[in-house]
Design an enzyme around this catalytic site. Structure first.
Site, PDB file in Angstrom:
ATOM      1  N   LYS A  66      53.833  65.130  31.419  1.00 15.23           N
ATOM      2  CA  LYS A  66      53.811  64.664  30.022  1.00 15.23           C
ATOM      3  C   LYS A  66      52.449  64.864  29.374  1.00 15.23           C
ATOM      4  O   LYS A  66      52.349  65.363  28.251  1.00 15.23           O
ATOM      5  CB  LYS A  66      54.199  63.186  29.949  1.00 15.23           C
ATOM      6  N   CYS A  95      72.486  32.925  44.802  1.00 17.78           N
ATOM      7  CA  CYS A  95      73.873  32.555  45.105  1.00 17.78           C
ATOM      8  C   CYS A  95      74.795  32.862  43.929  1.00 17.78           C
ATOM      9  O   CYS A  95      75.966  33.205  44.120  1.00 17.78           O
ATOM     10  CB  CYS A  95      73.959  31.078  45.489  1.00 17.78           C
ATOM     11  N   ASP A 137      54.239  51.177  28.908  1.00 18.24           N
ATOM     12  CA  ASP A 137      55.563  50.566  28.822  1.00 18.24           C
ATOM     13  C   ASP A 137      55.753  49.463  29.854  1.00 18.24           C
ATOM     14  O   ASP A 137      56.884  49.063  30.134  1.00 18.24           O
ATOM     15  CB  ASP A 137      56.660  51.631  28.996  1.00 18.24           C
ATOM     16  N   ASP A 179      48.698  60.294  32.049  1.00 21.42           N
ATOM     17  CA  ASP A 179      50.061  59.824  32.295  1.00 21.42           C
ATOM     18  C   ASP A 179      50.532  60.504  33.573  1.00 21.42           C
ATOM     19  O   ASP A 179      50.399  61.721  33.709  1.00 21.42           O
ATOM     20  CB  ASP A 179      50.986  60.184  31.120  1.00 21.42           C
TER      21      ASP A 179
END
Length: 1099
Positions: A571, A675, A619, A547
């Site tokens: 982590k 827009c 994730d 990680d």
């Protein structure tokens, strides 16, 4: 409003107060309370605060009760807010609980903070339930257990170590559980419970209790005033059960936790019944019987009375209203229709009655439709077996299994019409063998389910489980028959698991080579689970986790391996260390590499080829798709899962048995046209999308452009000149603005900049818009321009007496000062002095332009309009920039600000919320508070510990199957669950699509391999033997061979790898021993045949 009032309002925007750290309460054998606290203010007594039947909704104190006897009438009931207890418990640490707040909302969180919970039975299941509740932040958790820690418990309980053997389970649990959340009071009871003690709690959970005692305690809870929510849960090997009783009348205030559905009205007919049509911007999500309210309707104003109305004939873009509108005003324009969430009253039966008349069981697997009644009988039979013999059936003992089957037969025969037709002796035999064992994956799964039920009991949020739920995963057992000796304990921490699966599978688990990708919420749970299961704990085993992220405070409410002193650390490193403390035998390596094409030198061929299984704990979809492709390529099992609030899912990707993760994808999220976001917003999401875009443009992109120019002016201006387009012109204009007209040198300059931005955004631009398109403007077809979903805007008049105006200016000026490196004046946060400084700013009068161009095309991708004189303008801008640069210090640089949503002290969310809410005010769109703004603008994924625990438990039940091997596709399960409803849906995975040619067949899992460094001719002839005529061979994006090109025939005797190096310029790193080519083939009848990727091994 005076300045004092403004100052008081500004306090609202300051950092939320943190919940006070509290102490640990220990109740000794004599039932005396001992409390050690970190605060002198900690209460010495756990006070009682219980949800009443009259708890408010999340939004207001009015709920709608549907009167079933009067289908057309609706009653509004005012409901008082329940007592929440000591205010110290109601302050929510939004940094810590932001992801949980996104699921529950503030009111539910406050009710949790006032709730006292008893968890009785601290084996694996009790530990998981307590963990989830402590992470959720209840007021107190009391742990009850009379027994002592055994080596057996270490198969399922992450709290205990071998040093705890012999200690009381409850006492041994306190320290590690307290580390999860210091704001929760954790106490213990270590002697026999008396039913009167249950009155101290809002909810009680029993994980190891006899049926007789459970009935006694449940009767007390059911009849108590107010009722005490009672939950009985058991995990027995691969079997589990839950029973819930929340009292005779329990009110659910939000059955699903979803935001009320809305629609933008396009027309309302004057009929009986009335037909309401909505714009086709988004499909309506209403259902027949829903109650809705109307607002902002022009013409048919009678509907704006706030009265809930029942709808029917709900369709994607219309519905009928059970009302006569014949005499109402004629619809003109506008209108919003919003669903009214209805409370629901549930009448729970006590266990004494429910055990005899269980009603409908909650199903999880429709292939086991007849299983719940059988398991209802099995758990009663086990209770009787234990009460009569004083022990559980011995694992592997056929004699004990037959005794249990006999008990079940006798009970079943006494049931009369309610008897089970087939008691399934084979299943009961499995049940008997594992009856004493608490398996970690089952404890994790049921810990998530039960933890969520406790939250429901304390808050009225989400629909409770009503009332029995049974589950089994017998498919996880080894496929081959096992000798009874396989189940015998070997005096190890895995004995409970061995009693279910046998010693042979345990050895396979220990020797597994596992790759876990990600160590966030899912990753922490997976690490805990595999450590307890003994995965990769043998001499041959290895667990790799990676990680690239670091720990943040918001992680601590669900990523339970992390502590506050780990904030800022990697982590994977912290998680690996924590997992090794759970099981010191775990062979784990922690990496900080992102898994992707750029790290294939780290995760090389040898790494992937040696893996047993890959577990995703990611994730984002792109990372999942990459890992999926790697697993396909190397033919490795991939266990996939994910969560979203109270929802979770798992998908098994098994080589040659199932389709891969990327075989089916969700449709992309619908994006609002540019827009709409910039000129015609009609909901707060549009306003927040615009606000974040402006934040990044003003504070990150423009300062970065300035620095790029100042770092190398010649290179930058040359690049802009060569581009010569509208984007280059815009970039140069922004850089020039920053260094010239809008350059800030003092904090007063920053305040002036912020004040003029307010005027530009919320007054001038709106004035220009309504000048160009007045309220009565029409389209080219003659239709009203300002028709739904467009909302006609109104310019804002700045007022220093409006705290929201002043706070926006404070945030904007503070951040502007940061980009220029200007010190912030001490007086800046004083509302009176800030207002005085703002009032000194001279605001030029605005005159709308007659020929202003405003983009209205929904397909437009940019607001910049190209011009024939762009080159001239660009050259002029470069000249002006050069003059500005001469006046700057040589070392001058700006500081770009990257958006960070999880730091409440940095003013990022203050500015974004201010931008969005002022714009919402322009368009009469309901505003949101900073927390809700953070959820939307920060794209926060709602997350809670309970759904994460359940997802990982389900995946680890599949891990047994993967590592054992030999299972068929029908043994595996993909799962979707929604703990809010609750809903559990399990199904067999979809098999891969099979392609055939002659006597060959293959799927997406196959990769054809050709070894011995072949030539191009070798490859073509090898395919010819398979009845395939290769006419095109490519490597990457380059063509190595095509039968239409005569010169390509000169390449026939060259090695494929040499061609790849020469023609495709492929660089093969030292660790790569093969390359892949894509071959286009046809059969002898000229039909195209899609064949697998071909891997050419050259060494």
């Amino acid at each position: 409003m005076g300045f004092c009032a403004v100052f008081g309002s500004l306090l609202h925007y300051m950092l939320p107060r943190k919940r006070a750290s509290e102490g640990v309460v220990v109740v000794n054998e004599d039932q005396t309370l001992n409390i050690s606290t970190d605060s002198d203010n900690a209460s010495s007594v756990i006070k009682k605060h219980r949800i009443s039947e009259s708890t408010p909704t999340e939004t207001n104190n009015t709920v709608v009760l549907d009167d079933s006897n009067h289908s057309s009438s609706t009653t509004l009931v005012e409901i008082p807010i329940m007592a929440l207890g000591d205010s110290n418990h109601t302050d929510i640490d939004e940094d810590l609980h932001s992801r949980q707040l996104a699921v529950y909302g503030r009111e539910t969180m406050r009710r949790l903070f006032a709730s006292n919970i008893l968890v009785s039975g601290m084996q694996g299941l009790g530990a998981e339930i307590a963990k989830n509740l402590i992470l959720a932040g209840v007021k107190s958790v009391t742990l009850h257990d009379e027994g002592s820690v055994e080596l057996w418990d270490l198969s399922s309980n992450f709290i205990f170590s071998e040093n705890d053997v012999g200690k009381n389970r409850a006492l041994a649990s306190v320290q590690k559980l307290q580390e999860l959340n210091n704001a929760v009071v954790i106490s213990t009871l270590t002697s026999k419970l008396a039913k009167e003690q249950l009155s101290d709690f809002q909810a009680v959970v029993f994980t190891d209790i006899s049926l007789e005692k459970a009935i006694e305690f449940n009767d007390y809870c059911h009849n108590h005033q107010p009722p005490i929510s009672f939950i009985k849960a058991e995990v027995r090997g691969l079997f589990g059960s839950v029973f819930c009783d929340f009292g005779p009348e329990f009110t659910v205030f939000d059955v699903d936790g979803e935001e009320p559905h809305t629609g933008i009205i396009a027309s309302v007919s004057n009929d009986n019944p009335a037909l309401v049509s909505c714009v086709d911007d988004e499909r309506l999500e209403f259902q027949d019987g829903d109650l809705v309210v109307f607002s902002e309707v022009h013409g048919t104003t009678e509907l704006n009375d706030g009265k809930p109305r029942k709808i029917k004939n709900a369709r994607p873009y219309s519905f009928t209203l059970d009302e006569d509108t014949t005499n109402y005003g004629t619809y003109v324009k506008g209108g919003i229709v919003t669903q009214v969430k209805q409370p629901k009253v549930l009448n729970f039966k006590p266990l004494r009655e429910a055990i005899k008349d269980p009603g409908d069981f909650l199903l999880s697997d429709f292939s086991k439709f007849d299983r719940p009644p059988l398991l209802h009988l099995a758990f009663q039979s086990l209770d009787k077996f234990v009460s009569e013999l004083g022990c559980f059936p011995v694992a592997g003992s056929e004699e004990d299994a037959q005794k249990l089957i006999s008990v079940a037969t006798n009970i079943n025969d006494s049931l009369g019409d309610g008897k089970v037709e087939d008691i399934n002796p084979k299943l009961l035999r499995f049940f008997a063998f594992g009856a004493r064992a608490v398996l970690n994956p089952m404890a994790a799964m049921f810990g998530g389910i039960v933890g969520q039920e406790v939250v429901k009991a304390c808050s009225g949020k989400f629909h409770p489980l009503f009332q029995f739920f049974y589950f089994d995963s017998v498919e996880s057992l080894p496929t081959e028959p096992l000798d009874s000796s396989e189940f015998k304990p070997i005096n190890s921490r895995y004995d409970a698991q061995i009693s279910v699966f046998g010693a042979k599978l345990q050895r396979k688990l220990e020797d597994a080579k596992v790759f876990i990708v990600g160590s966030g919420a899912l990753g922490c749970e997976f690490l805990k689970n595999v450590a307890l299961m003994g995965v990769s704990c043998g001499d041959q085993g290895k667990l790799t986790i990676t990680d690239d992220d670091v720990i943040e405070k918001s992680n601590l409410s669900r990523q339970f391996l992390f502590r506050d002193w780990n904030i800022g650390q990697a982590k994977s490193t912290v998680a690996a260390s924590a997992a090794a403390s759970i099981n010191p035998c775990l062979n784990i390596e922690a990496l900080q590499n992102r898994v992707g094409p750029e790290t294939e030198n780290v995760f090389d061929d040898n790494f992937w080829e040696n893996l047993s299984v890959v577990i995703n704990a990611l994730d984002n979809v792109n990372a999942r798709l990459y890992v999926d492709q790697r697993c396909l390529y190397f033919q490795k099992p991939l266990l996939e899962s994910g969560t979203l609030g109270a929802k979770c899912n798992s998908q098994m990707v098994i080589p040659h048995l199932t389709e891969n993760y990327g075989a089916s994808r969700d449709p992309p999220e619908k994006q609002a046209p540019m827009c709409t976001v910039h000129s015609f917003p009609h909901n707060i999401d549009h306003c927040l999308t615009w606000a974040r875009s402006e934040f990044e443009g003003l504070l990150e992109k423009t300062p970065a452009e300035v620095n790029a120019y100042l770092s190398n002016p010649a290179e930058y201006t040359t690049a802009m000149t060569n581009a010569g387009d509208a984007q280059a012109r815009d970039n140069l204009e922004r850089v020039l603005e920053c260094l010239d007209r809008e350059k800030c040198e003092t904090f007063q300059d920053c305040i002036a900049w912020a004040r003029l931005k307010f005027e530009d955004y919320f007054s001038n631009r709106v004035k220009q818009l309504i000048y160009t398109f007045p309220e009565d403007a029409a389209t080219s077809t003659g239709a009203p321009f300002w028709s739904a979903p467009k909302r006609f805007p109104h310019p804002l008049q700045f007022s220093a007496a409006d705290p929201s105006h002043l706070h926006f200016l404070l945030a904007a000026s503070m951040l502007r000062a940061e980009t220029f490196g200007i010190p912030v004046s001490d007086w800046a946060k004083n509302p009176r002095m800030l207002a005085e400084a703002v009032n000194k700013v001279i605001v030029p009068e605005f005159q709308p332009k007659k020929n202003a161009k405003i983009v209205t095309d929904e397909k437009a991708t940019t607001l910049s309009t190209a011009s024939l004189d762009d080159t001239v303008v660009i050259n002029d801008l470069i000249t002006k920039l050069e003059k500005c640069r001469q006046n700057l210090p040589l070392e001058f640089r700006m500081k770009p600000i990257q958006f960070e949503k999880d730091d409440d002290t940095n003013y990022h969310m203050d500015m974004i919320a201010g931008l969005a809410n002022m714009r919402a005010r322009n368009y009469s769109i309901p505003e949101v508070d900073k927390l809700k703004a953070k959820f939307i603008a920060g794209r926060i994924i709602p997350a809670i510990a309970t759904s994460t625990a359940m997802a990982t438990g389900l995946v680890c039940l599949e891990l047994y199957k993967v590592l054992n091997g030999g299972h068929k596709v029908e043994d595996y399960r993909n799962t979707f669950a929604n703990l809010a409803l609750p809903l559990f849906s399990m199904a067999e995975p979809v098999p891969p699509k099979v392609m055939k040619h002659c006597d060959l067949s293959w799927t997406v899992w196959d990769r054809w391999i050709l070894k011995d460094n072949p030539t191009l001719r070798d490859l073509i002839q090898w395919l010819k033997k398979k009845g395939l005529n290769a006419y095109s061979i490519s490597c990457g994006s380059c063509l190595l061979f095509n039968s239409m090109f005569p010169r390509h025939r000169e390449r026939m005797d060259k090695k494929v790898v040499d061609l790849a190096r020469e023609v495709a310029k492929v660089e093969l790193p030292p660790y790569r021993h093969h390359l892949d080519v894509v071959v286009a083939c046809e059969d002898d009848e000229d039909n195209d045949i899609d064949i697998p990727l071909v891997s050419i091994y050259f060494c």
